[in-house]
Design a protein around this motif. Structure first.
Motif, PDB file in Angstrom:
ATOM      1  N   MET C   1      39.011  31.022  39.445  1.00 18.75           N
ATOM      2  CA  MET C   1      38.428  31.733  38.289  1.00 18.75           C
ATOM      3  C   MET C   1      39.545  32.350  37.452  1.00 18.75           C
ATOM      4  N   ILE C   2      39.421  32.163  36.162  1.00 15.17           N
ATOM      5  CA  ILE C   2      40.452  32.688  35.281  1.00 15.17           C
ATOM      6  C   ILE C   2      39.985  34.009  34.697  1.00 15.17           C
ATOM      7  N   GLY C   3      40.738  35.037  34.925  1.00 15.77           N
ATOM      8  CA  GLY C   3      40.374  36.338  34.382  1.00 15.77           C
ATOM      9  C   GLY C   3      41.581  37.223  34.517  1.00 15.77           C
ATOM     10  N   GLY C   4      41.346  38.508  34.621  1.00 13.09           N
ATOM     11  CA  GLY C   4      42.477  39.409  34.831  1.00 13.09           C
ATOM     12  C   GLY C   4      43.331  39.512  33.601  1.00 13.09           C
ATOM     13  N   PRO C   5      44.503  40.106  33.772  1.00 12.10           N
ATOM     14  CA  PRO C   5      45.336  40.359  32.604  1.00 12.10           C
ATOM     15  C   PRO C   5      45.928  39.082  32.032  1.00 12.10           C
ATOM     16  N   HIS C   6      46.229  39.144  30.770  1.00 15.69           N
ATOM     17  CA  HIS C   6      46.881  38.040  30.087  1.00 15.69           C
ATOM     18  C   HIS C   6      48.287  37.874  30.678  1.00 15.69           C
ATOM     19  N   PRO C   7      48.739  36.621  30.834  1.00 13.04           N
ATOM     20  CA  PRO C   7      50.064  36.445  31.451  1.00 13.04           C
ATOM     21  C   PRO C   7      51.212  37.064  30.652  1.00 13.04           C
TER      22      PRO C   7
END
Ligand code: SF4
Ligand code: SF4
Ligand code: SF4
Ligand code: SF4
Lengths: 356, 263, 273
Positions: C1-7
Motif C-alpha cells: 500500500m502506498i501512503g505515508g510521507p512523500h519521499p
C-alpha cells in the motif's frame, strides 16, 4: 462489457462532466491541436488535421466530420500525472507540512495508445520503485482515460516500432474508434468506471461490421507510420559511446531541452528553494528539469556532461537503452513529439539509424 | 544572521529607468520586510555617495564615463555583496551599440559642445571594472527574479536564476513552440531563461533580452532560421539589440554576417 | 500500500553538537525531533536540508553515543556552508539513510585495504570501526590529505593504530613540521602489507584518486570484483526519481554510491557518461 456504438460524443462529455470530471480534449488553439478543458463536444477539433515533420508542425483543414483525424498533440498526459511545478512542502520554525496539492478529477479525452504506454512507463517510475510517490498516485487515480485509436498517424510517429500502438489494448477506461459513413464511434471499456459511464449513454451493441471497420482503422494506421526504428540489438548499438555521430549531432543540437520537455515519459526534475519575505517560511518546489542543462550533472562546480554531444548521447541512450536496464521497458513509446518539436528538426529515428 | 536590519543600496548608472521601475514595482513585497531591510537609493550620480557599509548593493546601468568608474569602485568598497541588475549593468546594454560606431562623431551630432562630453570609448558592464557577486540579466530584469535575488541573499542561498534556455520556461508554461508551429524565428533556444517565456506566450519569437544561455549554439539556430526565411541583416539585427557585446551573441552576429557574405 | 510521507519530505532533526574539524569542515551530530534514528549501514548517506537554502547528500560517518548520526560537511557551496553554520539546537531536515553501503561481509576472512582521499574518509570511518570490531585479519588504512592541517579525524586514526590497524598518511603539500611521506595516496600501496589474491579494498575520494588507486591495486593482483568505490554524482532526490545521478544504467543514489570496480571501471573510462 461488449463493445458498443455511439453516434455522438455529446452525451459522453455530458456524462463525464456530470460525474465531476473536468473533460480535457483536443481543440484548436493558435493553429495547434492542444488539450484543454471543454464544456461541450462542440469545442473539439472537428475537421482539422495536422502535418508533422522534423522541426515543423502545421495545422490543415480537410477531415470533414471527423473529430480525431490528427496525430500527437504537443500536450501529453504528463502535465496531469506530473505537473511542471509542484510544491513539495513548507517549513516554518520547527513545523514541516506537506503541500498535498489537489488532485482534481480529470477525464482525458483523446489520448492515444502511445500516451497510454507512456503513462504505464511513468507508473513504473513513480510507483514501481522502492519509494513510491503518494502524490503521483492521487493524481493518477483522479485521471480517467478515454483513449482514441489512431486513424491518421503523423509523419513523425513510430509506435509500431516500439510496440505501443496504434491500437489501445490496455490502460484505458474507455477506448473509442472513430468510423465514417455513417459517422460513429465504437466504444470499448477497460475498467469498471468505464463500464458505468457507457451504461449511462445512448448506445447500441457493435455489429460485426462495426468491429471489422474498427479493426481496419488500426490495421491501416499501422501501415502508415511516418517513421521506423529497428529495436533489434538497439542496446548494443547505443553502447557505441565514442561514435563520431555524437559530435555531429552535438553540433546541431541547441541543448534547448524541448525534446525532453515534450516527451511524455521524461520524468527528470530539480528542486528549488524559496523563502517568504514576510514570515520566513521555507518552501521546496520540484519542477521539470532536463539532462540537456549544465546544472543537471554538475558536481563540485563542473558539469559531468559539458559538451552538447555528451548531453545528446545521455538523452538518446537513456530513452532507448539504459531505461530498459533501469525499468525493464523502453523509455520511448514512439509518439514522435521530440522529432516534431525539436526547433532544429533533430530526429531520434535518424540518429539511431546512423549508429554503427 | 545579522542583528541589525540588513542594509540594501540601489545605485544607478547609465541606463534608462526600466530596471529602477522593476525595483519600485517590487516595493510592495519589500515594504513588508521593511523591518528586515533598510533601503537607501542613489539614483542620481550627483546625490551624496552613500558612505555605507551596505550588506547588498544593487547596481543598475553601465559604466560609460570616468566619473562612473570612480563611483563604481566606491560602491564596491562599501558593499559586502554587489549584484548588477539588468542588461546594461551586466552586458553594457543598448548603449553598447556605440561600440559599433565612432563615439566622437556621434557626440558631435548630438551635443552642441562635444568636447564637454567625457565618455569612455565603450559602454562597459560593471563586472569589467570591479568584482561582482551576482549578475541579474534582463531588459528590464524580471520582477520575480529580482525579488528572488534579494530573498536568496537574505536567506544565504544561491539565487534560483537558472542559466538554461528560455525553452524550459516556455514548455513549463505549456506553450507550443512558435518556431515549429508557425515558422516564427525565436531566440529562445540560445537565450537564458528568466522572463517566463513572455514573448513566445504571446506568439512572438524571443528577442534575446536575457542574453546568452549557458551553452548557446547560434550556428545551428542561425542555419535553421535562414531556412525559415531570415536574411543576413535580420539575423545580425536580432543578435544586436540587448546583448550586442555579450560574447556569444557578438560572435553570433558576426558569424551571421560572414556566412551571409559567403552566400 | 502506498501512503505515508512523500519521499521528498524530510524528517526534522536537531543539531546536538558541532565539532569543527578543519578550517572549512565541521562534524554535526544530529538527532531526530521525534522517534529514533533509523539504522544505517557504513557507506550510506542522508540528504541534509538546510531550511530555505537547499539540500545535499552527505555520507554518514558514525553514530554518536546518544544514538544520533554524525555527519561531516565541507563548506563548498551555499547549502554546505549553511549546514556548517548550524549550531547546537538548530533544526535541519534529514532524509534517508539511502544507498548501498560497503560490502563488509564480502571482505570477511580477507586482508583489507581502506584507501581514503580527503573527505573520502568520512564514509569509510564507520566501516573501519566495524572492521576493527569484529575481525582479526590484516587491516591497512591509507589516507591522502592535501595538507597536514587538512587531515580528517586524527584522533580516530591514532585509535585505529592502537587497535591494530596499519594506518598511514601521505600529504600533497607538506608544511615545515611534516615528517611523513609526500605525494599521492597510491604511493602508500607500496608500504603496506597485503596478500593481493586474498585482499578486499574499499576506496573513497575524488574520482581520479579512486580510479588510480583501484587500477594500482588491480595491477598488483587484487581482483577487480574485490575493490569497491563510492561514487559522487549530482543528486537532487536520492530516491531514483530526479534523474540527475544517472551513470550509464545506474542510479548512483540507489545502485550506489558504493559500487564494485569490475562493474564501473568500463564506465569510468567513458568521458561524460
Ligand atoms: S523519445 Fe520522442 S518519440 Fe519517444 S516517447 Fe519521447 S517524445 Fe515520444
Ligand atoms: S532523457 Fe534526460 S530528461 Fe529524459 S528521463 Fe532521461 S535523463 Fe531525464
Ligand atoms: S535534440 Fe533538439 S529539442 Fe532536443 S535539446 Fe537538441 S535541439 Fe533541443
Ligand atoms: S517558442 Fe521559442 S522559447 Fe518557446 S520552445 Fe520554441 S524556440 Fe523555445
Amino acid at each position: 462489457m461488449d463493445a458498443v456504438v455511439i453516434d455522438s460524443l455529446e452525451p459522453l462529455v455530458d456524462e463525464l462532466r456530470s460525474r465531476g470530471y473536468a473533460v480535457v480534449g483536443p481543440v484548436v488553439r493558435e493553429r495547434v491541436i492542444r488539450f484543454e478543458e471543454i464544456a461541450s463536444a462542440d469545442r473539439l477539433a472537428r475537421g482539422w488535421t495536422d502535418v508533422q515533420e522534423p522541426g515543423r508542425y502545421r495545422l490543415a483543414e480537410g477531415a470533414g466530420e471527423m473529430v480525431f483525424s490528427f496525430a500527437a498533440s504537443p500536450d501529453s498526459a504528463k502535465s496531469y500525472t506530473q505537473p511542471p511545478r509542484q510544491t513539495l512542502f513548507r517549513m516554518r520554525g520547527e513545523q514541516i507540512e506537506e503541500a498535498e496539492e489537489d488532485a482534481p478529477r480529470v477525464a482525458l479525452l483523446g489520448v492515444r495508445a502511445c500516451d497510454l504506454a507512456a503513462i504505464a512507463v511513468q507508473d513504473r517510475v513513480f510507483l514501481g520503485g522502492r519509494h513510491p510517490d503518494p502524490a503521483y498516485l492521487r493524481r493518477r487515480r483522479a485521471l480517467l482515460l478515454v483513449a482514441v485509436n489512431c486513424a491518421v498517424p503523423g509523419g513523425t510517429c513510430f509506435c509500431v516500432s516500439m510496440h505501443t500502438g496504434p491500437r489501445a489494448t490496455t490502460g484505458f477506461d474507455l477506448a473509442l474508434t472513430e468510423l465514417a459513413a455513417p459517422h460513429r464511434f465504437v466504444v470499448e471499456t477497460g475498467s469498471e468506471r468505464g463500464e458505468q459511464i457507457v451504461a449511462a449513454l445512448p448506445r447500441r451493441p457493435a455489429s460485426a461490421e462495426d468491429l471489422a471497420a474498427s479493426a481496419e482503422v488500426s490495421r491501416d494506421a499501422a501501415e502508415h507510420m511516418g517513421r521506423h526504428v529497428e529495436t533489434e540489438g538497439i542496446q548494443e548499438r547505443l553502447s557505441a559511446h565514442d561514435s563520431p555521430r555524437w559530435t555531429q549531432v552535438g553540433a546541431r543540437c541547441l541543448t534547448c531541452t524541448n525534446c525532453t520537455m515534450v516527451c511524455p515519459t521524461c520524468f527528470c526534475t530539480t528542486v528549488e528553494d524559496a523563502t517568504s519575505f514576510t514570515d520566513g517560511t521555507a518552501e521546496r518546489i520540484e519542477r521539470w528539469d532536463s539532462c540537456f542543462t549544465l546544472d543537471f550533472s554538475e558536481v563540485n562546480g563542473t558539469p559531468v556532461r559539458g559538451s552538447n554531444a555528451g548531453r545528446y548521447r545521455q538523452w538518446l541512450t537513456h530513452k532507448f537503452s539504459t531505461w530498459i536496464d533501469q525499468f525493464g521497458m523502453s523509455g520511448c513509446v514512439g509518439c514522435g513529439r521530440c522529432i516534431t518539436w525539436c526547433p532544429v528538426g533533430i530526429d531520434v529515428t535518424e540518429e539511431l539509424a546512423n549508429l554503427p | 544572521m545579522v542583528d541589525r536590519a540588513p542594509r540594501l543600496a540601489v545605485w544607478k548608472f547609465a541606463s534608462c529607468d526600466g530596471c529602477q521601475l522593476t525595483f519600485l514595482d517590487c516595493e510592495d513585497e519589500l515594504l513588508s520586510v521593511a523591518a528586515r531591510v533598510e533601503i537607501a537609493y542613489f539614483l542620481e550620480a550627483s546625490s551624496a555617495p552613500g558612505p555605507g557599509p551596505y550588506d547588498l548593493s544593487l547596481v543598475e546601468g553601465s559604466i560609460t564615463t570616468p566619473e562612473d568608474l570612480e563611483r563604481i569602485r566606491h560602491v564596491r568598497r562599501v558593499s559586502k555583496r554587489l549584484v548588477t541588475i539588468g542588461a546594461c549593468a551586466t552586458a553594457g546594454g543598448i548603449q553598447a551599440l556605440r561600440d559599433f560606431a565612432d563615439v566622437k562623431e556621434f557626440a558631435a551630432v548630438v551635443y552642441a559642445r562635444p568636447d564637454y562630453i567625457a565618455t569612455l570609448d565603450r559602454s562597459t558592464p560593471v563586472a569589467a571594472h570591479v568584482p561582482v557577486d551576482f549578475e541579474l540579466r534582463g531588459c528590464p530584469p524580471d520582477r520575480h527574479q529580482l525579488l528572488e535575488v534579494i530573498s536568496a541573499f537574505l536567506a544565504g542561498r544561491r539565487p534560483v536564476v537558472p542559466a538554461h534556455s528560455v525553452c524550459v520556461e516556455c514548455k513549463a508554461r505549456g506553450n507550443a513552440c512558435v518556431m515549429v508551429a508557425h515558422g516564427t524565428p525565436c531566440l529562445g533556444p540560445v537565450t537564458q531563461a528568466g522572463c517566463g517565456a513572455l514573448c513566445p506566450t504571446f506568439n512572438r519569437g524571443c528577442y534575446g533580452c536575457f542574453g546568452p544561455m549557458e551553452s548557446p549554439n547560434h550556428a545551428s539556430l542561425n542555419h535553421w532560421m535562414r531556412g525559415l526565411g531570415m536574411s543576413t541583416p535580420e539575423l545580425v539585427r536580432i543578435y544586436r539589440t540587448y546583448h550586442a557585446t555579450t560574447e556569444p551573441f557578438r560572435r553570433a552576429a558576426e558569424e551571421a554576417q560572414e556566412s551571409g557574405e559567403e552566400e | 500500500m502506498i501512503g505515508g510521507p512523500h519521499p521528498m519530505t524530510p524528517a526534522l532533526y536537531r543539531v546536538r553538537s558541532r565539532r569543527p574539524d578543519r578550517v572549512d569542515t565541521v562534524t554535526l551530530t544530529l538527532e531526530p525531533l521525534r522517534g529514533e534514528c533509523p539504522p544505517f549501514h557504513p557507506g550510506q548517506f542522508t540528504m541534509l536540508y538546510a531550511p530555505g537554502v537547499g539540500e545535499i547528500a552527505v555520507s554518514i560517518s558514525g553514530r554518536a553515543r546518544s544514538g544520533g548520526y554524525t555527519q561531516t560537511i565541507r563548506a563548498v557551496g551555499a547549502v554546505s556552508a549553511a549546514l556548517c553554520g548550524k549550531r547546537p539546537g538548530d533544526v535541519v531536515g534529514v532524509r534517508g539513510p539511502y544507498g548501498q553501503g560497503w560490502g563488509l561481509r564480502a571482505a570477511a576472512g580477507l586482508d583489507v585495504v581502506v584507501a581514503a582521499g580527503g573527505l573520502g574518509l568520512a564514509p569509510l570511518r564507520p566501516l573501519v570501526r566495524a572492521l576493527l570490531g569484529d575481525r582479526c585479519g590484516r587491516i591497512s588504512v591509507i589516507v591522502g590529505s592535501r595538507a597536514p592541517d587538512l587531515l580528517l579525524y586524527p584522533g580516530d586514526l591514532a585509535r585505529w593504530t592502537r587497535q591494530g590497524a596499519d594506518v598511514r598518511v601521505i600529504v600533497d603539500h607538506p608544511d615545515h613540521a611534516w615528517r611523513g611521506p609526500v605525494g599521492l595516496v597510491t604511493r602508500l600501496i607500496d608500504r603496506i602489507v597485503f596478500e593481493p589474491r586474498r585482499t578486499y579494498a574499499f576506496v573513497c575520494g575524488p574520482e581520479a584518486m579512486m580510479r588510480d588507486t583501484a587500477a594500482e591495486l588491480v595491477r598488483r593482483g587484487v581482483a577487480p570484483g574485490r575493490v569497491e568505490l563510492s561514487l559522487e554524482r549530482n543528486m537532487k532526490c536520492a530516491v531514483a526519481r530526479c534523474g540527475h545521478c544517472q551513470f550509464g544504467p545506474l542510479f548512483v543514489c540507489e545502485d550506489g554510491p558504493v559500487l564494485r570496480y569490475d562493474r564501473v571501471a568500463p564506465m569510468l573510462a567513458v568521458p561524460e557518461l
